[in-house]
Design a protein around this motif. Structure first.
Motif, PDB file in Angstrom:
ATOM      1  N   SER A 114      13.762  15.253  23.079  1.00  0.00           N
ATOM      2  CA  SER A 114      14.895  14.766  23.868  1.00  0.00           C
ATOM      3  C   SER A 114      15.316  13.350  23.485  1.00  0.00           C
ATOM      4  O   SER A 114      16.384  12.890  23.888  1.00  0.00           O
ATOM      5  CB  SER A 114      14.546  14.804  25.363  1.00  0.00           C
ATOM      6  N   ALA A 115      14.484  12.657  22.696  1.00  0.00           N
ATOM      7  CA  ALA A 115      14.815  11.286  22.304  1.00  0.00           C
ATOM      8  C   ALA A 115      15.732  11.240  21.091  1.00  0.00           C
ATOM      9  O   ALA A 115      16.281  10.180  20.763  1.00  0.00           O
ATOM     10  CB  ALA A 115      13.538  10.504  22.004  1.00  0.00           C
ATOM     11  N   ILE A 116      15.927  12.360  20.421  1.00  0.00           N
ATOM     12  CA  ILE A 116      16.637  12.371  19.147  1.00  0.00           C
ATOM     13  C   ILE A 116      17.978  13.088  19.257  1.00  0.00           C
ATOM     14  O   ILE A 116      18.065  14.229  19.723  1.00  0.00           O
ATOM     15  CB  ILE A 116      15.787  13.051  18.052  1.00  0.00           C
ATOM     16  N   GLY A 117      19.051  12.392  18.823  1.00  0.00           N
ATOM     17  CA  GLY A 117      20.372  12.994  18.707  1.00  0.00           C
ATOM     18  C   GLY A 117      20.735  13.140  17.242  1.00  0.00           C
ATOM     19  O   GLY A 117      19.904  12.958  16.352  1.00  0.00           O
ATOM     20  N   ARG A 118      21.984  13.481  16.969  1.00  0.00           N
ATOM     21  CA  ARG A 118      22.407  13.658  15.581  1.00  0.00           C
ATOM     22  C   ARG A 118      22.394  12.335  14.825  1.00  0.00           C
ATOM     23  O   ARG A 118      21.954  12.271  13.676  1.00  0.00           O
ATOM     24  CB  ARG A 118      23.811  14.281  15.545  1.00  0.00           C
ATOM     25  N   THR A 119      22.869  11.295  15.472  1.00  0.00           N
ATOM     26  CA  THR A 119      22.909   9.979  14.818  1.00  0.00           C
ATOM     27  C   THR A 119      22.391   8.886  15.750  1.00  0.00           C
ATOM     28  O   THR A 119      22.729   7.724  15.586  1.00  0.00           O
ATOM     29  CB  THR A 119      24.351   9.630  14.385  1.00  0.00           C
ATOM     30  N   ARG A 120      21.583   9.262  16.734  1.00  0.00           N
ATOM     31  CA  ARG A 120      21.093   8.294  17.711  1.00  0.00           C
ATOM     32  C   ARG A 120      19.650   8.582  18.101  1.00  0.00           C
ATOM     33  O   ARG A 120      19.227   9.749  18.111  1.00  0.00           O
ATOM     34  CB  ARG A 120      21.961   8.306  18.989  1.00  0.00           C
ATOM     35  N   VAL A 121      18.953   7.522  18.454  1.00  0.00           N
ATOM     36  CA  VAL A 121      17.658   7.645  19.116  1.00  0.00           C
ATOM     37  C   VAL A 121      17.832   7.057  20.506  1.00  0.00           C
ATOM     38  O   VAL A 121      18.316   5.923  20.653  1.00  0.00           O
ATOM     39  CB  VAL A 121      16.549   6.894  18.346  1.00  0.00           C
ATOM     40  N   TYR A 122      17.469   7.825  21.521  1.00  0.00           N
ATOM     41  CA  TYR A 122      17.697   7.409  22.906  1.00  0.00           C
ATOM     42  C   TYR A 122      16.434   6.760  23.479  1.00  0.00           C
ATOM     43  O   TYR A 122      15.382   7.393  23.554  1.00  0.00           O
ATOM     44  CB  TYR A 122      18.108   8.611  23.759  1.00  0.00           C
ATOM     45  N   VAL A 123      16.567   5.506  23.875  1.00  0.00           N
ATOM     46  CA  VAL A 123      15.441   4.729  24.377  1.00  0.00           C
ATOM     47  C   VAL A 123      15.622   4.490  25.877  1.00  0.00           C
ATOM     48  O   VAL A 123      16.587   3.819  26.281  1.00  0.00           O
ATOM     49  CB  VAL A 123      15.342   3.370  23.649  1.00  0.00           C
ATOM     50  N   PRO A 124      14.746   5.036  26.728  1.00  0.00           N
ATOM     51  CA  PRO A 124      14.895   4.865  28.175  1.00  0.00           C
ATOM     52  C   PRO A 124      14.906   3.394  28.598  1.00  0.00           C
ATOM     53  O   PRO A 124      14.104   2.598  28.105  1.00  0.00           O
ATOM     54  CB  PRO A 124      13.667   5.597  28.740  1.00  0.00           C
ATOM     55  N   LYS A 125      15.811   3.075  29.509  1.00  0.00           N
ATOM     56  CA  LYS A 125      15.947   1.702  29.993  1.00  0.00           C
ATOM     57  C   LYS A 125      14.668   1.211  30.650  1.00  0.00           C
ATOM     58  O   LYS A 125      14.327   0.021  30.576  1.00  0.00           O
ATOM     59  CB  LYS A 125      17.112   1.623  30.988  1.00  0.00           C
ATOM     60  N   ASP A 126      13.926   2.103  31.288  1.00  0.00           N
ATOM     61  CA  ASP A 126      12.720   1.717  32.028  1.00  0.00           C
ATOM     62  C   ASP A 126      11.476   1.636  31.157  1.00  0.00           C
ATOM     63  O   ASP A 126      10.422   1.216  31.628  1.00  0.00           O
ATOM     64  CB  ASP A 126      12.470   2.703  33.177  1.00  0.00           C
ATOM     65  N   ASN A 127      11.571   2.033  29.897  1.00  0.00           N
ATOM     66  CA  ASN A 127      10.398   1.986  29.001  1.00  0.00           C
ATOM     67  C   ASN A 127      10.243   0.594  28.384  1.00  0.00           C
ATOM     68  O   ASN A 127      10.480   0.395  27.191  1.00  0.00           O
ATOM     69  CB  ASN A 127      10.533   3.025  27.887  1.00  0.00           C
ATOM     70  N   ILE A 128       9.847  -0.362  29.191  1.00  0.00           N
ATOM     71  CA  ILE A 128       9.706  -1.724  28.703  1.00  0.00           C
ATOM     72  C   ILE A 128       8.464  -1.841  27.818  1.00  0.00           C
ATOM     73  O   ILE A 128       7.386  -1.373  28.189  1.00  0.00           O
ATOM     74  CB  ILE A 128       9.609  -2.728  29.867  1.00  0.00           C
ATOM     75  N   PHE A 129       8.649  -2.453  26.662  1.00  0.00           N
ATOM     76  CA  PHE A 129       7.530  -2.653  25.740  1.00  0.00           C
ATOM     77  C   PHE A 129       6.836  -3.958  26.128  1.00  0.00           C
ATOM     78  O   PHE A 129       7.250  -5.051  25.733  1.00  0.00           O
ATOM     79  CB  PHE A 129       8.033  -2.711  24.300  1.00  0.00           C
TER      80      PHE A 129
END
Length: 309
Positions: A114-129
């Motif tokens: 679910s994190a991978i699109g055709r030309t995008r990687v989706y990074v959840p706003k709440d996943n703080i590193f």
């Protein structure tokens, strides 16, 4: 600002978090040979390496917020190439997005479909590193680093007479179980005596346990003598599953090779009694790595409620 400089600033941000907040090690990959990886994170606890490795790509660029996730743009060709490389890595693989304006770093598991699109990687706003993310991300490296430290046990065809018996499998397994108690097995050379009683048998055959789990325990009974007698009694650890409220369980684990199937990590759980501290009682035997991928990473989407050991 050049893309090269922006990328370096992102890497510096991530490196500082790894070194200061995670108290782990960061190894940058040469930009000419990154292959979708900007650096490696070597997880440490108490200043000692755990053996877990996380491969990280760092992106410091503007990204649009879409439905609670930052859409990090990557060309289709590059993303497809990187996906192939990420799948081949023997460890966790993440993308870390560093927001240019705020400097906030966020992460995503790039093996999550679910994190991978055709030309995008989706990074959840709440996943703080940050420091709190260390434990969660470390799980992506799996359990292989633990298994490498376990005793290695080799079984033979003769260890599994109940599989070849003419009786129903549960009947022949019950006969083997009774015989195990007659053998008066001890843990290691001079460890506690292990008792195989009706209580242990009732536990592995209880009605709430799935047929597959019961079958697995029956098969593993053939390996239990070699596991118990070849393990140092000092390796016994307390075992506190969430479904069990008492603190009288102990566990030993080993990597077992079988003559008829693939090698597996096997855990034997034993019970102790306050009035008999010199003895232990069999409680259950099972494979703790079930429903995990080859690295030992748990599939969080699986429902484990009916598969308690």
């Amino acid at each position: 600002m050049s893309s090269q400089r922006a990328g370096q600033l992102g890497i510096v941000k991530v490196e500082n978090i790894v070194l200061e907040d995670w108290r782990s090690r960061w190894q940058q990959v040469d930009s000419q040979n990154d292959d979708g990886i900007d650096g490696l994170i070597f997880i440490e606890r108490g200043n000692c390496p755990t053996g877990q490795i996380i491969f990280a790509q760092v992106k410091r660029q503007a990204a649009q917020l879409v439905d609670g996730r930052y859409a990090v743009q990557i060309s289709r060709e590059t993303l497809e190439r990187n996906l192939d490389r990420w799948r081949r890595l023997a460890g966790g693989a993440i993308l870390i997005h560093v927001e240019p304006d705020t400097g906030i770093a966020r992460w995503v598991n790039v093996r999550e479909p679910s994190a991978i699109g055709r030309t995008r990687v989706y990074v959840p706003k709440d996943n703080i590193f940050d420091a709190a993310a260390k434990k969660i991300i470390a799980r992506l490296a799996g359990n292989l680093h633990f298994d490498l430290m376990l005793p290695q046990i080799s079984t033979t065809r003769e260890d599994f007479p109940h599989i070849r018996a003419k009786e129903h499998f549960q009947v022949s397994s019950r006969a083997l179980y009774k015989d195990l108690n007659c053998r008066k097995l001890s843990l290691g050379d001079n460890g506690p005596r292990i008792h195989f009683t009706r209580s242990g048998w009732r536990h592995i055959t209880r009605p709430g346990r799935t047929a597959a789990m019961r079958f697995q325990s029956f098969v593993l009974l053939g390996a239990i003598e070699k596991i118990l007698t070849n393990i140092d009694s000092t390796t016994v650890r307390s075992f506190n599953p969430r479904s069990y409220t008492s603190n009288d369980l102990r566990a030993v684990s080993a990597v077992v090779s079988f003559p008829f199937r693939q090698t597996a990590t096997v855990k034997v759980v034993l019970r102790s009694k306050v009035n008999r501290p010199e003895d232990l009682w069999f409680y259950t035997i099972y494979e703790p790595r079930r429903k995990r991928d080859p690295l030992g990473v748990k599939n969080e989407r699986e429902n484990h409620s009916s598969n308690k050991p």
